[in-house]
Design a protein around this motif. Structure first.
Motif, PDB file in Angstrom:
ATOM      1  N   ARG A 249       0.824  -1.209   0.000  1.00 12.37           N
ATOM      2  CA  ARG A 249       0.000   0.000   0.000  1.00 12.37           C
ATOM      3  C   ARG A 249       0.858   1.260   0.000  1.00 12.37           C
ATOM      4  NH1 ARG A 249      -5.626  -0.610   1.931  1.00 12.37           N
ATOM      5  NH2 ARG A 249      -6.045  -2.855   1.960  1.00 12.37           N
ATOM      6  N   ARG A 250       2.121   1.129   0.351  1.00 10.68           N
ATOM      7  CA  ARG A 250       3.025   2.286   0.363  1.00 10.68           C
ATOM      8  C   ARG A 250       3.289   2.825  -1.039  1.00 10.68           C
ATOM      9  NH1 ARG A 250       8.032  -0.043   2.439  1.00 10.68           N
ATOM     10  NH2 ARG A 250       8.899   1.903   1.676  1.00 10.68           N
ATOM     11  N   PHE A 251       3.131   1.994  -2.058  1.00 16.93           N
ATOM     12  CA  PHE A 251       3.566   2.371  -3.397  1.00 16.93           C
ATOM     13  C   PHE A 251       2.448   2.667  -4.387  1.00 16.93           C
ATOM     14  CE2 PHE A 251       7.019  -0.564  -1.894  1.00 16.93           C
ATOM     15  CZ  PHE A 251       7.861   0.458  -1.497  1.00 16.93           C
ATOM     16  N   LEU A 252       1.196   2.577  -3.944  1.00 20.87           N
ATOM     17  CA  LEU A 252       0.079   2.791  -4.864  1.00 20.87           C
ATOM     18  C   LEU A 252      -1.051   3.462  -4.102  1.00 20.87           C
ATOM     19  CD1 LEU A 252      -0.520   2.146  -7.842  1.00 20.87           C
ATOM     20  CD2 LEU A 252      -1.586   0.024  -7.083  1.00 20.87           C
ATOM     21  N   GLY A 253      -1.553   4.578  -4.628  1.00 21.57           N
ATOM     22  CA  GLY A 253      -2.606   5.295  -3.914  1.00 21.57           C
ATOM     23  C   GLY A 253      -3.467   6.138  -4.822  1.00 21.57           C
ATOM     24  N   PRO A 254      -4.411   6.863  -4.226  1.00 19.24           N
ATOM     25  CA  PRO A 254      -5.401   7.626  -4.993  1.00 19.24           C
ATOM     26  C   PRO A 254      -4.817   8.662  -5.949  1.00 19.24           C
ATOM     27  CG  PRO A 254      -6.077   7.444  -2.709  1.00 19.24           C
ATOM     28  CD  PRO A 254      -4.680   6.894  -2.783  1.00 19.24           C
ATOM     29  N   GLY A 255      -3.638   9.165  -5.705  1.00 17.57           N
ATOM     30  CA  GLY A 255      -3.054  10.164  -6.599  1.00 17.57           C
ATOM     31  C   GLY A 255      -2.393   9.585  -7.832  1.00 17.57           C
ATOM     32  N   ASP A 256      -2.303   8.270  -7.917  1.00 20.64           N
ATOM     33  CA  ASP A 256      -1.588   7.645  -9.033  1.00 20.64           C
ATOM     34  C   ASP A 256      -2.470   7.436 -10.252  1.00 20.64           C
ATOM     35  OD1 ASP A 256       1.088   7.258  -8.026  1.00 20.64           O
ATOM     36  OD2 ASP A 256       0.228   5.808  -6.631  1.00 20.64           O
ATOM     37  N   ARG A 257      -1.819   7.554 -11.413  1.00 21.12           N
ATOM     38  CA  ARG A 257      -2.426   7.237 -12.713  1.00 21.12           C
ATOM     39  C   ARG A 257      -1.610   6.070 -13.258  1.00 21.12           C
ATOM     40  NH1 ARG A 257      -6.051  10.280 -14.847  1.00 21.12           N
ATOM     41  NH2 ARG A 257      -5.366   9.974 -16.994  1.00 21.12           N
ATOM     42  N   VAL A 258      -2.242   4.904 -13.368  1.00 21.32           N
ATOM     43  CA  VAL A 258      -1.535   3.644 -13.555  1.00 21.32           C
ATOM     44  C   VAL A 258      -1.715   3.092 -14.967  1.00 21.32           C
ATOM     45  CG1 VAL A 258      -1.293   1.275 -12.699  1.00 21.32           C
ATOM     46  CG2 VAL A 258      -1.841   3.127 -11.102  1.00 21.32           C
ATOM     47  N   LEU A 259      -0.587   2.698 -15.547  1.00 25.74           N
ATOM     48  CA  LEU A 259      -0.561   1.944 -16.794  1.00 25.74           C
ATOM     49  C   LEU A 259      -0.127   0.536 -16.434  1.00 25.74           C
ATOM     50  CD1 LEU A 259      -0.552   1.542 -19.875  1.00 25.74           C
ATOM     51  CD2 LEU A 259       1.788   2.466 -19.892  1.00 25.74           C
ATOM     52  N   ILE A 260      -0.947  -0.444 -16.758  1.00 26.37           N
ATOM     53  CA  ILE A 260      -0.617  -1.851 -16.516  1.00 26.37           C
ATOM     54  C   ILE A 260       0.018  -2.417 -17.779  1.00 26.37           C
ATOM     55  CG2 ILE A 260      -1.558  -4.153 -16.090  1.00 26.37           C
ATOM     56  CD1 ILE A 260      -3.752  -2.836 -14.401  1.00 26.37           C
ATOM     57  N   LEU A 261       1.145  -3.108 -17.620  1.00 30.69           N
ATOM     58  CA  LEU A 261       1.837  -3.742 -18.744  1.00 30.69           C
ATOM     59  C   LEU A 261       2.072  -5.208 -18.447  1.00 30.69           C
ATOM     60  CD1 LEU A 261       4.637  -1.127 -19.550  1.00 30.69           C
ATOM     61  CD2 LEU A 261       2.395  -1.350 -20.630  1.00 30.69           C
ATOM     62  N   ASP A 262       2.081  -6.026 -19.500  1.00 32.52           N
ATOM     63  CA  ASP A 262       2.454  -7.432 -19.350  1.00 32.52           C
ATOM     64  C   ASP A 262       2.927  -7.963 -20.697  1.00 32.52           C
ATOM     65  OD1 ASP A 262       2.970  -9.726 -17.910  1.00 32.52           O
ATOM     66  OD2 ASP A 262       0.879 -10.196 -17.489  1.00 32.52           O
ATOM     67  N   ASP A 263       3.574  -9.126 -20.638  1.00 33.88           N
ATOM     68  CA  ASP A 263       4.099  -9.709 -21.870  1.00 33.88           C
ATOM     69  C   ASP A 263       3.019 -10.391 -22.697  1.00 33.88           C
ATOM     70  OD1 ASP A 263       3.894 -11.780 -19.950  1.00 33.88           O
ATOM     71  OD2 ASP A 263       5.640 -12.847 -20.738  1.00 33.88           O
ATOM     72  N   PHE A 264       2.093 -11.097 -22.048  1.00 34.23           N
ATOM     73  CA  PHE A 264       1.063 -11.862 -22.750  1.00 34.23           C
ATOM     74  C   PHE A 264      -0.316 -11.564 -22.203  1.00 34.23           C
ATOM     75  CE2 PHE A 264       4.264 -14.773 -24.413  1.00 34.23           C
ATOM     76  CZ  PHE A 264       3.695 -15.164 -25.618  1.00 34.23           C
TER      77      PHE A 264
END
Length: 192
Positions: free
Chosen positions: A111-126
């Motif tokens: 929870r220290r690294f992700l919060g309401p102020g973040d705009r997140v791009l999720i990436l993966d290989d497959f």
């Protein structure tokens, strides 16, 4: 992304159970030049979205996330598949079923690294059935962060994951979408 399709055609191998082996350049042995082009393309696609964090799942997505994060000048964060001593405090968790590994597991992000102020791009290989992405999306939602979209190196378009995520209104950009594959060859969706 034509470069990704060319590499799959040249070096990809189709194994039993519709498993595409790209371990010689993407998810075991990694080629920094290819990863740089992947990162550049994801930045072209999502560079105007105000991304503050890139999220992936261990292990194969980590390289793609790290290289891509350099283009966005933001941290890369990965969901761990097991709790280790270096994860202290509260975590966001989600249950994920793995097509490749044939089992389910709990993934977690501090929870220290992700919060309401973040705009997140999720990436993966497959992307096959979409379970890993659904787990990561769940974690983003739990955190109160904003999901800007998902980027995938290789999507198996003949499986339901991509269709299901797009029907949910999630922005999904795949660098190569495989329409069909077998031991005799791989056919890509036109227009990717």
């Amino acid at each position: 992304m034509l470069l990704m399709e060319e590499r799959i055609r040249r070096d990809g191998r189709v194994g039993p159970g519709n498993i595409l082996k790209v371990d010689s350049f993407l998810n075991h042995q990694m080629e920094p030049q290819l990863y740089r082009e992947i990162g550049r393309e994801f930045y072209r696609l999502f560079g105007d979205c105000g991304v503050t964090k890139i999220l992936t799942i261990e292990a194969s997505g980590i390289g793609i996330a790290c290289v891509t994060a350099q283009f966005f000048d933001c941290p890369a964060l990965f969901a761990k598949k097991s709790r280790t001593k270096n994860i202290d405090g509260q975590v966001f968790t989600a249950q994920v079923e793995s097509f490749t590994h044939g089992g389910s597991y709990t993934v977690m992000v501090s929870r220290r690294f992700l919060g309401p102020g973040d705009r997140v791009l999720i990436l993966d290989d497959f992307l096959a059935k979409g379970n890993a992405l659904l787990g990561l999306i769940d974690i983003v939602e739990q955190s109160g962060a904003t999901l800007v979209g998902c980027g995938i190196a290789i999507e198996k378009g003949f499986q339901e994951g991509g269709r299901m995520l797009r029907e949910k209104g999630i922005r999904l950009e795949s660098l190569a979408i495989i329409e069909a594959m077998d031991e005799d060859g791989i056919r890509f969706r036109q227009g990717t």
